[in-house]
Design an enzyme around this catalytic site. Structure first.
Site, PDB file in Angstrom:
ATOM      1  CG  ASP A  33      -2.065   0.967   1.130  1.00 14.90           C
ATOM      2  OD1 ASP A  33      -3.212   0.517   0.999  1.00 14.90           O
ATOM      3  OD2 ASP A  33      -1.811   2.194   1.157  1.00 14.90           O
ATOM      4  CB  ILE A  34       0.708   4.325  -2.070  1.00 19.45           C
ATOM      5  CG1 ILE A  34       1.782   5.243  -2.639  1.00 19.45           C
ATOM      6  CG2 ILE A  34      -0.552   5.096  -1.701  1.00 19.45           C
ATOM      7  CD1 ILE A  34       1.407   5.835  -3.995  1.00 19.45           C
ATOM      8  CD  GLU A  99      -9.698   6.146   0.826  1.00 20.73           C
ATOM      9  OE1 GLU A  99      -8.604   5.976   0.243  1.00 20.73           O
ATOM     10  OE2 GLU A  99      -9.798   6.587   1.978  1.00 20.73           O
ATOM     11  CB  VAL A 100      -9.331   1.901  -4.850  1.00 18.50           C
ATOM     12  CG1 VAL A 100      -8.998   1.450  -6.270  1.00 18.50           C
ATOM     13  CG2 VAL A 100      -8.345   2.967  -4.387  1.00 18.50           C
ATOM     14  CG  HIS A 104      -8.723  -2.902  -2.392  1.00 20.07           C
ATOM     15  ND1 HIS A 104      -9.669  -2.200  -3.106  1.00 20.07           N
ATOM     16  CD2 HIS A 104      -8.567  -2.240  -1.218  1.00 20.07           C
ATOM     17  CE1 HIS A 104     -10.057  -1.153  -2.403  1.00 20.07           C
ATOM     18  NE2 HIS A 104      -9.411  -1.154  -1.240  1.00 20.07           N
ATOM     19  CG  HIS A 106      -6.752  -3.104   3.108  1.00 23.45           C
ATOM     20  ND1 HIS A 106      -6.039  -1.940   2.934  1.00 23.45           N
ATOM     21  CD2 HIS A 106      -7.987  -2.863   2.600  1.00 23.45           C
ATOM     22  CE1 HIS A 106      -6.814  -1.023   2.355  1.00 23.45           C
ATOM     23  NE2 HIS A 106      -8.005  -1.558   2.148  1.00 23.45           N
TER      24      HIS A 106
HETATM   25  P1  5GP Z   1      -9.866   1.326   0.584  1.00 24.82           P
HETATM   26  O1  5GP Z   1     -10.143   2.493   1.462  1.00 24.82           O
HETATM   27  O2  5GP Z   1     -10.514   1.469  -0.781  1.00 24.82           O
HETATM   28  O3  5GP Z   1     -10.157   0.007   1.237  1.00 24.82           O
HETATM   29  O4  5GP Z   1      -8.299   1.303   0.383  1.00 24.82           O
HETATM   30  C1  5GP Z   1      -7.625   1.848  -0.715  1.00 24.82           C
HETATM   31  C2  5GP Z   1      -6.146   1.742  -0.417  1.00 24.82           C
HETATM   32  O5  5GP Z   1      -5.437   1.959  -1.623  1.00 24.82           O
HETATM   33  C3  5GP Z   1      -5.636   2.783   0.580  1.00 24.82           C
HETATM   34  O6  5GP Z   1      -5.052   2.109   1.692  1.00 24.82           O
HETATM   35  C4  5GP Z   1      -4.628   3.601  -0.220  1.00 24.82           C
HETATM   36  O7  5GP Z   1      -3.504   3.993   0.541  1.00 24.82           O
HETATM   37  C5  5GP Z   1      -4.244   2.640  -1.347  1.00 24.82           C
HETATM   38  N1  5GP Z   1      -3.843   3.278  -2.580  1.00 24.82           N
HETATM   39  C6  5GP Z   1      -4.494   4.288  -3.224  1.00 24.82           C
HETATM   40  N2  5GP Z   1      -3.850   4.615  -4.357  1.00 24.82           N
HETATM   41  C7  5GP Z   1      -2.769   3.805  -4.426  1.00 24.82           C
HETATM   42  C8  5GP Z   1      -1.703   3.662  -5.383  1.00 24.82           C
HETATM   43  O8  5GP Z   1      -1.625   4.358  -6.401  1.00 24.82           O
HETATM   44  N3  5GP Z   1      -0.770   2.702  -5.131  1.00 24.82           N
HETATM   45  C9  5GP Z   1      -0.822   1.907  -4.030  1.00 24.82           C
HETATM   46  N4  5GP Z   1       0.151   1.005  -3.882  1.00 24.82           N
HETATM   47  N5  5GP Z   1      -1.808   2.011  -3.108  1.00 24.82           N
HETATM   48  C10 5GP Z   1      -2.764   2.951  -3.306  1.00 24.82           C
END
Ligand code: 5GP
Length: 121
Positions: A33-34, A99-100, A104, A106
């Site tokens: 994760d970034i 968010e994405v 996915h 984690h």
């Molecule tokens: P969500 O909130 O959708 O479960 O988690 C999205 C995750 O994607 C976040 O932890 C965020 O830091 C990670 N993320 C967002 N953009 C990128 C990216 O461009 N590269 C990587 N490696 N992680 C990302």
């Protein structure tokens, strides 16, 4: 919700955006994760256009689902986490703050992770 083929993880899958890869097979890609929230914070994404778990489990084949689940376990083994343990979590939809919009999982590890959720109203 329709799958957006230009979401950030779709672009990572196509190699348009770099990632720090941990594991890859026919079903999944795993990368760091970034913005890590634990000493180890890795994302495992399916190699297919799935918005969330609802979409994945309604449309993917049992073979694919099995392959994806095995890929999560394999990723954790590659990271050396079998002994120490780890947490897997997947945010799905609005109330979970997804968010994405590419499904996915984690993987969090590297320290005691505390309670599963903060108690809230
Ligand atoms: P969500 O909130 O959708 O479960 O988690 C999205 C995750 O994607 C976040 O932890 C965020 O830091 C990670 N993320 C967002 N953009 C990128 C990216 O461009 N590269 C990587 N490696 N992680 C990302």
């Amino acid at each position: 919700m329709a799958y957006d083929p230009n979401n950030i993880f779709a672009r990572i899958l196509r190699g348009e955006i770099p990632c720090k890869q941990v594991y890859e097979d026919d079903y999944a890609l795993a990368f760091h994760d970034i913005n890590p929230l634990a000493p180890t914070h890795v994302l495992v994404i399916p190699k297919g256009p799935y918005v969330n778990l609802d979409d994945l489990t309604a449309t993917a084949s049992p073979d694919f689902l099995g392959g994806f689940l095995k890929a999560i376990g394999e990723t954790a083994r590659q990271l050396g986490l079998s002994e120490s343990g780890y947490r897997i979590l997947a945010n799905n939809g609005r109330d979970a703050n997804q968010e994405v919009m590419h499904f996915h999982v984690h993987i969090f590890a590297g320290r005691p992770l505390g309670p599963m959720l903060k108690r809230a109203g």
